[in-house]
Design a protein around this motif. Structure first.
Motif, PDB file in Angstrom:
ATOM      1  N   ALA A 141       0.680  -1.289  -0.082  1.00 37.23           N
ATOM      2  CA  ALA A 141       0.099  -0.262  -0.107  1.00 37.23           C
ATOM      3  C   ALA A 141       0.762   1.102   0.002  1.00 37.23           C
ATOM      4  CB  ALA A 141      -0.904   0.163   1.197  1.00 37.23           C
ATOM      5  N   GLY A 142       2.053   1.212  -0.468  1.00 33.76           N
ATOM      6  CA  GLY A 142       2.901   2.207  -0.119  1.00 33.76           C
ATOM      7  C   GLY A 142       3.338   2.955  -1.358  1.00 33.76           C
ATOM      8  N   ALA A 143       2.259   3.103  -2.385  1.00 43.93           N
ATOM      9  CA  ALA A 143       2.368   3.811  -3.607  1.00 43.93           C
ATOM     10  C   ALA A 143       2.405   5.429  -3.178  1.00 43.93           C
ATOM     11  CB  ALA A 143       1.180   3.752  -4.424  1.00 43.93           C
ATOM     12  N   VAL A 144       3.219   6.011  -4.122  1.00 41.40           N
ATOM     13  CA  VAL A 144       3.721   7.355  -3.808  1.00 41.40           C
ATOM     14  C   VAL A 144       3.292   8.136  -4.893  1.00 41.40           C
ATOM     15  CG1 VAL A 144       5.264   9.289  -3.183  1.00 41.40           C
ATOM     16  CG2 VAL A 144       5.423   6.834  -2.296  1.00 41.40           C
ATOM     17  N   ALA A 145       2.412   9.331  -4.860  1.00 40.84           N
ATOM     18  CA  ALA A 145       1.845   9.950  -5.748  1.00 40.84           C
ATOM     19  C   ALA A 145       3.019  10.824  -6.586  1.00 40.84           C
ATOM     20  CB  ALA A 145       0.856  11.070  -5.398  1.00 40.84           C
ATOM     21  N   GLY A 146       2.942  10.611  -7.912  1.00 44.65           N
ATOM     22  CA  GLY A 146       3.922  11.281  -8.817  1.00 44.65           C
ATOM     23  C   GLY A 146       5.137  10.376  -8.937  1.00 44.65           C
ATOM     24  N   GLN A 147       5.348   9.356  -8.599  1.00 43.10           N
ATOM     25  CA  GLN A 147       6.464   8.541  -8.687  1.00 43.10           C
ATOM     26  C   GLN A 147       6.181   7.592  -9.986  1.00 43.10           C
ATOM     27  OE1 GLN A 147       9.453   6.697  -6.177  1.00 43.10           O
ATOM     28  NE2 GLN A 147       7.757   6.489  -4.598  1.00 43.10           N
ATOM     29  N   ARG A 148       7.105   7.643 -10.860  1.00 40.56           N
ATOM     30  CA  ARG A 148       6.866   6.802 -12.260  1.00 40.56           C
ATOM     31  C   ARG A 148       7.296   5.270 -11.817  1.00 40.56           C
ATOM     32  NH1 ARG A 148      11.378   4.999 -14.789  1.00 40.56           N
ATOM     33  NH2 ARG A 148      13.494   6.414 -14.178  1.00 40.56           N
ATOM     34  N   ASP A 149       6.889   4.513 -12.859  1.00 38.95           N
ATOM     35  CA  ASP A 149       6.888   3.079 -12.695  1.00 38.95           C
ATOM     36  C   ASP A 149       8.309   2.965 -13.144  1.00 38.95           C
ATOM     37  OD1 ASP A 149       4.347   2.808 -12.199  1.00 38.95           O
ATOM     38  OD2 ASP A 149       3.732   2.238 -13.960  1.00 38.95           O
ATOM     39  N   GLU A 150       8.873   1.757 -12.324  1.00 34.14           N
ATOM     40  CA  GLU A 150      10.288   1.271 -12.697  1.00 34.14           C
ATOM     41  C   GLU A 150      10.458  -0.179 -12.821  1.00 34.14           C
ATOM     42  OE1 GLU A 150      13.755   3.243 -10.184  1.00 34.14           O
ATOM     43  OE2 GLU A 150      11.961   3.876  -8.977  1.00 34.14           O
ATOM     44  N   THR A 151      11.365  -0.751 -13.693  1.00 28.78           N
ATOM     45  CA  THR A 151      11.599  -2.080 -14.025  1.00 28.78           C
ATOM     46  C   THR A 151      12.936  -2.117 -13.323  1.00 28.78           C
ATOM     47  OG1 THR A 151      10.352  -1.947 -15.858  1.00 28.78           O
ATOM     48  CG2 THR A 151      11.923  -3.968 -15.758  1.00 28.78           C
ATOM     49  N   VAL A 152      13.261  -3.201 -12.577  1.00 34.82           N
ATOM     50  CA  VAL A 152      14.383  -3.609 -11.790  1.00 34.82           C
ATOM     51  C   VAL A 152      14.902  -4.845 -12.110  1.00 34.82           C
ATOM     52  CG1 VAL A 152      14.200  -1.417 -10.223  1.00 34.82           C
ATOM     53  CG2 VAL A 152      13.506  -4.016  -9.650  1.00 34.82           C
ATOM     54  N   VAL A 153      16.208  -5.015 -11.909  1.00 34.36           N
ATOM     55  CA  VAL A 153      16.552  -6.499 -11.656  1.00 34.36           C
ATOM     56  C   VAL A 153      17.283  -6.507 -10.125  1.00 34.36           C
ATOM     57  CG1 VAL A 153      17.061  -6.917 -13.879  1.00 34.36           C
ATOM     58  CG2 VAL A 153      19.037  -6.094 -12.572  1.00 34.36           C
ATOM     59  N   LEU A 154      17.045  -7.899  -9.505  1.00 35.58           N
ATOM     60  CA  LEU A 154      17.850  -7.916  -8.177  1.00 35.58           C
ATOM     61  C   LEU A 154      18.881  -8.574  -8.430  1.00 35.58           C
ATOM     62  CD1 LEU A 154      17.257  -7.958  -5.020  1.00 35.58           C
ATOM     63  CD2 LEU A 154      16.336 -10.112  -5.306  1.00 35.58           C
TER      64      LEU A 154
END
Length: 264
Positions: A141-154
């Motif tokens: 539930a930690g969505a932050v308004a204005g943050q763009r989506d990101e694709t990451v590798v771990l």
């Protein structure tokens, strides 16, 4: 941010109000933001974080170089710093593995420091492991308004993956985050080539290994590599920058803090 429903394996404790942070020498000297963000994450869960000022290194560089006496001396200097029976949180899987698994072996025949090392090893937790298995954190539930989506590798260090078994905890945390897509790459399970002093003793082999890692991660089209081990982050990040590869790196603690908006 409040943790979600908690289910504990038999060997995980119920959360206490106090914890220690063992920040590691790499965090202290090269990536202090990862240590600060680790503290912030833990404090946001209602914990009081204690940082013994005398801490330095877990002794892994000496130990992995075949110098047990030097490793024992470094580890012994840490044993008296965490005297209260509180969890010791480590934002590095490799250092946590050294403390949990190898400190007891280093002092196995020592009638004084052996029991101290075994007792301390029993309350050492890697950061992601602690957040998932002890605190039951739920960042969905930690969505932050204005943050763009990101694709990451771990990237999970060899020690974190094979000694601490914490890859799954990192996966669980990343997969909870709104707006974050985690992708896997062909060489995810392989060593990045850092290996502490290995990269100094075998620079050509180490360089080839990290080049493969960077190329494999970039082939996914990801925008960032996330890891909970600063040695690997420094190695991969510098190698990517040297090659002009589009692969920013970020410590897991800093990534979680940023993506969940900091303050609850």
């Amino acid at each position: 941010m409040q943790p979600g429903p908690r289910q504990y394996p038999a060997d995980y404790p119920v959360p206490t109000q106090h914890v220690y942070l063992f920040a590691t020498c790499l965090v202290d000297l090269f990536v202090p933001q990862a240590g600060l963000d680790s503290v912030r994450l833990l404090e946001r869960e209602g914990l009081q974080v204690h940082y013994p000022r005398g801490q330095s290194c877990c002794g892994q560089p000496a130990y992995s170089s075949g110098n047990p006496e030097q490793a024992r001396a470094v580890a012994r200097a840490q044993l008296g710093l965490f005297g209260e029976p509180w969890p010791v949180i480590v934002p590095s899987g490799s250092c946590a593995g050294m403390m949990r698994h190898h400190w007891p072996a280093l002092f196995e025949d020592d009638p004084v420091d052996g029991p101290r090392a075994r007792e301390l090893a029993g309350r050492v937790y890697e950061l992601a492991e602690f957040l998932v298995c002890v605190m039951g954190c739920d960042f969905s539930a930690g969505a932050v308004a204005g943050q763009r989506d990101e694709t990451v590798v771990l990237h999970t260090s060899c020690g974190a993956r094979r000694e601490m078994g914490t890859r799954g905890h990192g996966v669980a945390l990343l997969d909870q985050l709104p707006g974050v897509t985690r992708v896997e790459h062909q060489r995810e399970s392989e060593c990045c080539g850092f290996g502490g002093t290995f990269s100094l003793k075998h620079p050509d082999i180490s360089g080839a290994m990290v080049a493969d890692k960077v190329a494999s991660a970039c082939a996914t089209g990801c925008e960032r590599l996330v890891s909970a081990d600063c040695g690997c982050l420094l190695n991969i990040g510098h190698a990517a920058a040297q090659r002009g590869a589009p692969l920013p790196v970020e410590h897991m603690a800093s990534f979680l803090w940023r993506r969940t908006g900091g303050a609850a």
